[in-house]
Design a protein around this motif. Structure first.
Motif, mmCIF file in Angstrom:
data_model
loop_
_atom_site.group_PDB
_atom_site.id
_atom_site.type_symbol
_atom_site.label_atom_id
_atom_site.label_comp_id
_atom_site.label_asym_id
_atom_site.label_seq_id
_atom_site.Cartn_x
_atom_site.Cartn_y
_atom_site.Cartn_z
ATOM 1 N N ASN A 175 -7.093 10.352 -7.144
ATOM 2 C CA ASN A 175 -8.115 10.622 -6.151
ATOM 3 C C ASN A 175 -7.573 10.279 -4.769
ATOM 4 N N TYR A 176 -7.822 11.163 -3.824
ATOM 5 C CA TYR A 176 -7.525 10.902 -2.405
ATOM 6 C C TYR A 176 -8.832 11.031 -1.640
ATOM 7 N N LYS A 177 -9.118 10.037 -0.798
ATOM 8 C CA LYS A 177 -10.296 10.080 0.061
ATOM 9 C C LYS A 177 -9.875 9.904 1.509
ATOM 10 N N HIS A 178 -10.467 10.720 2.365
ATOM 11 C CA HIS A 178 -10.303 10.587 3.810
ATOM 12 C C HIS A 178 -11.691 10.407 4.395
ATOM 13 N N TRP A 179 -12.021 9.153 4.743
ATOM 14 C CA TRP A 179 -13.359 8.802 5.232
ATOM 15 C C TRP A 179 -13.560 9.279 6.658
ATOM 16 N N LEU A 180 -14.766 9.761 6.928
ATOM 17 C CA LEU A 180 -15.106 10.357 8.226
ATOM 18 C C LEU A 180 -16.399 9.758 8.776
ATOM 19 N N PRO A 181 -16.589 9.754 10.066
ATOM 20 C CA PRO A 181 -15.598 10.035 11.117
ATOM 21 C C PRO A 181 -14.450 9.017 11.069
ATOM 22 N N ALA A 182 -13.233 9.497 11.161
ATOM 23 C CA ALA A 182 -12.036 8.678 10.963
ATOM 24 C C ALA A 182 -11.978 7.482 11.905
ATOM 25 N N GLU A 183 -12.370 7.660 13.147
ATOM 26 C CA GLU A 183 -12.257 6.579 14.119
ATOM 27 C C GLU A 183 -13.454 5.632 14.120
ATOM 28 N N ALA A 184 -14.505 5.966 13.390
ATOM 29 C CA ALA A 184 -15.716 5.144 13.358
ATOM 30 C C ALA A 184 -15.562 3.970 12.395
ATOM 31 N N VAL A 185 -16.183 2.848 12.730
ATOM 32 C CA VAL A 185 -16.171 1.694 11.840
ATOM 33 C C VAL A 185 -17.027 1.982 10.605
ATOM 34 N N ILE A 186 -18.197 2.574 10.826
ATOM 35 C CA ILE A 186 -19.073 2.927 9.714
ATOM 36 C C ILE A 186 -18.880 4.403 9.387
ATOM 37 N N LYS A 187 -18.377 4.656 8.184
ATOM 38 C CA LYS A 187 -18.112 6.015 7.729
ATOM 39 C C LYS A 187 -19.379 6.590 7.099
ATOM 40 N N THR A 188 -19.593 7.883 7.251
ATOM 41 C CA THR A 188 -20.794 8.512 6.711
ATOM 42 C C THR A 188 -20.512 9.373 5.485
ATOM 43 N N HIS A 189 -19.271 9.832 5.331
ATOM 44 C CA HIS A 189 -18.907 10.693 4.216
ATOM 45 C C HIS A 189 -17.385 10.779 4.151
ATOM 46 N N CYS A 190 -16.889 11.482 3.154
ATOM 47 C CA CYS A 190 -15.435 11.629 3.083
ATOM 48 C C CYS A 190 -15.053 12.955 2.445
ATOM 49 N N ASP A 191 -13.844 13.390 2.801
ATOM 50 C CA ASP A 191 -13.207 14.458 2.048
ATOM 51 C C ASP A 191 -12.664 13.776 0.802
ATOM 52 N N GLU A 192 -12.932 14.364 -0.369
ATOM 53 C CA GLU A 192 -12.497 13.742 -1.613
ATOM 54 C C GLU A 192 -11.868 14.793 -2.510
ATOM 55 N N PHE A 193 -10.660 14.484 -2.974
ATOM 56 C CA PHE A 193 -9.941 15.370 -3.873
ATOM 57 C C PHE A 193 -9.566 14.565 -5.113
ATOM 58 N N GLU A 194 -10.161 14.928 -6.238
ATOM 59 C CA GLU A 194 -9.941 14.185 -7.481
ATOM 60 C C GLU A 194 -9.698 15.158 -8.622
ATOM 61 N N THR A 195 -8.781 14.767 -9.498
ATOM 62 C CA THR A 195 -8.499 15.608 -10.654
ATOM 63 C C THR A 195 -8.038 14.724 -11.817
ATOM 64 N N PRO A 196 -8.317 15.162 -13.036
ATOM 65 C CA PRO A 196 -7.861 14.388 -14.200
ATOM 66 C C PRO A 196 -6.335 14.339 -14.275
ATOM 67 N N VAL A 197 -5.849 13.288 -14.932
ATOM 68 C CA VAL A 197 -4.422 13.091 -15.119
ATOM 69 C C VAL A 197 -4.158 12.930 -16.615
ATOM 70 N N GLU A 198 -3.214 13.697 -17.118
ATOM 71 C CA GLU A 198 -2.896 13.631 -18.545
ATOM 72 C C GLU A 198 -2.015 12.435 -18.874
ATOM 73 N N ASP A 199 -1.041 12.146 -18.022
ATOM 74 C CA ASP A 199 -0.089 11.061 -18.289
ATOM 75 C C ASP A 199 -0.037 10.158 -17.060
ATOM 76 N N ILE A 200 -0.886 9.141 -17.043
ATOM 77 C CA ILE A 200 -0.992 8.289 -15.859
ATOM 78 C C ILE A 200 0.280 7.480 -15.613
ATOM 79 N N GLU A 201 0.974 7.104 -16.667
ATOM 80 C CA GLU A 201 2.216 6.353 -16.482
ATOM 81 C C GLU A 201 3.271 7.214 -15.790
#
Length: 185
Positions: A69-95
């Motif tokens: 999972n990768y998250k980019h919290w927004l607004p990027a420069e704000a201390v309090i974030k309201t939402h994020c871009d999130e990209f997540e996908t299953p992994v077959e071989d985590i090692e």
């Protein structure tokens, strides 16, 4: 809004009242799941360099499968974030993925261990009760309904939480890695 996450988190002392209200509204609990989240820092961009952390790369090991999972919290420069871009996908071989990240000089920042119990209200909100090792008990509300943009989702989520009529405790505007790393934001 497929790749946008809108959520709110609160620290809770007693979850019984909230769970009772959720049951009254038709929410169904899922089984408690152990999750081990390892957060990585990138060699080409230090995610911790800025005063306000806005990015995370995470590998999750859980009872229901592993993921990246990768998250980019927004607004990027704000201390309090309201939402994020999130990209997540299953992994077959985590090692294999862990070794790949190490070979590319990604470094481990922190590992977060928790037990999560998810409650779902069909089509609107997912509620996750998290017992986080070293940090305490939390509840996260994640918007799962239909919205034209992040602000619309935030407005709907705020209304849902207010309508519960439950004293939730302190709102937490940082992630579990922030808390365990001792960062305010």
């Amino acid at each position: 809004m497929q790749y946008t996450e809108v959520e709110q988190k609160y620290q809770v002392r007693d979850t019984a009242v909230l769970k009772a209200v959720l049951e009254e509204r038709g929410a169904k609990p899922g089984p408690a799941t152990r999750q081990v989240d390892t957060y990585y820092n990138a060699p080409h961009r230090d995610f911790l360099a800025l005063d306000t952390v806005s990015e995370w790369l995470r590998l999750r090991e859980s009872d229901h499968g592993d993921s990246i999972n990768y998250k980019h919290w927004l607004p990027a420069e704000a201390v309090i974030k309201t939402h994020c871009d999130e990209f997540e996908t299953p992994v077959e071989d985590i090692e294999a993925l862990r070794r790949t990240l190490q070979a590319l000089n990604f470094t481990t920042m922190i590992t977060v261990e928790k037990v999560r119990e998810e409650w779902v209200l069909p089509g609107l909100v997912e509620v996750a009760f998290d017992a986080v090792t070293g940090a305490g008990d939390f509840v996260e509300f994640e918007f799962k309904g239909e919205a034209v943009d992040a602000q619309s989702a935030i407005t709907q989520l705020d209304a849902f939480i207010a309508d519960l009529g439950v004293e939730l405790g302190e709102r937490i505007n940082r992630g579990y890695p922030h808390i365990l790393l001792g960062r305010d934001h």
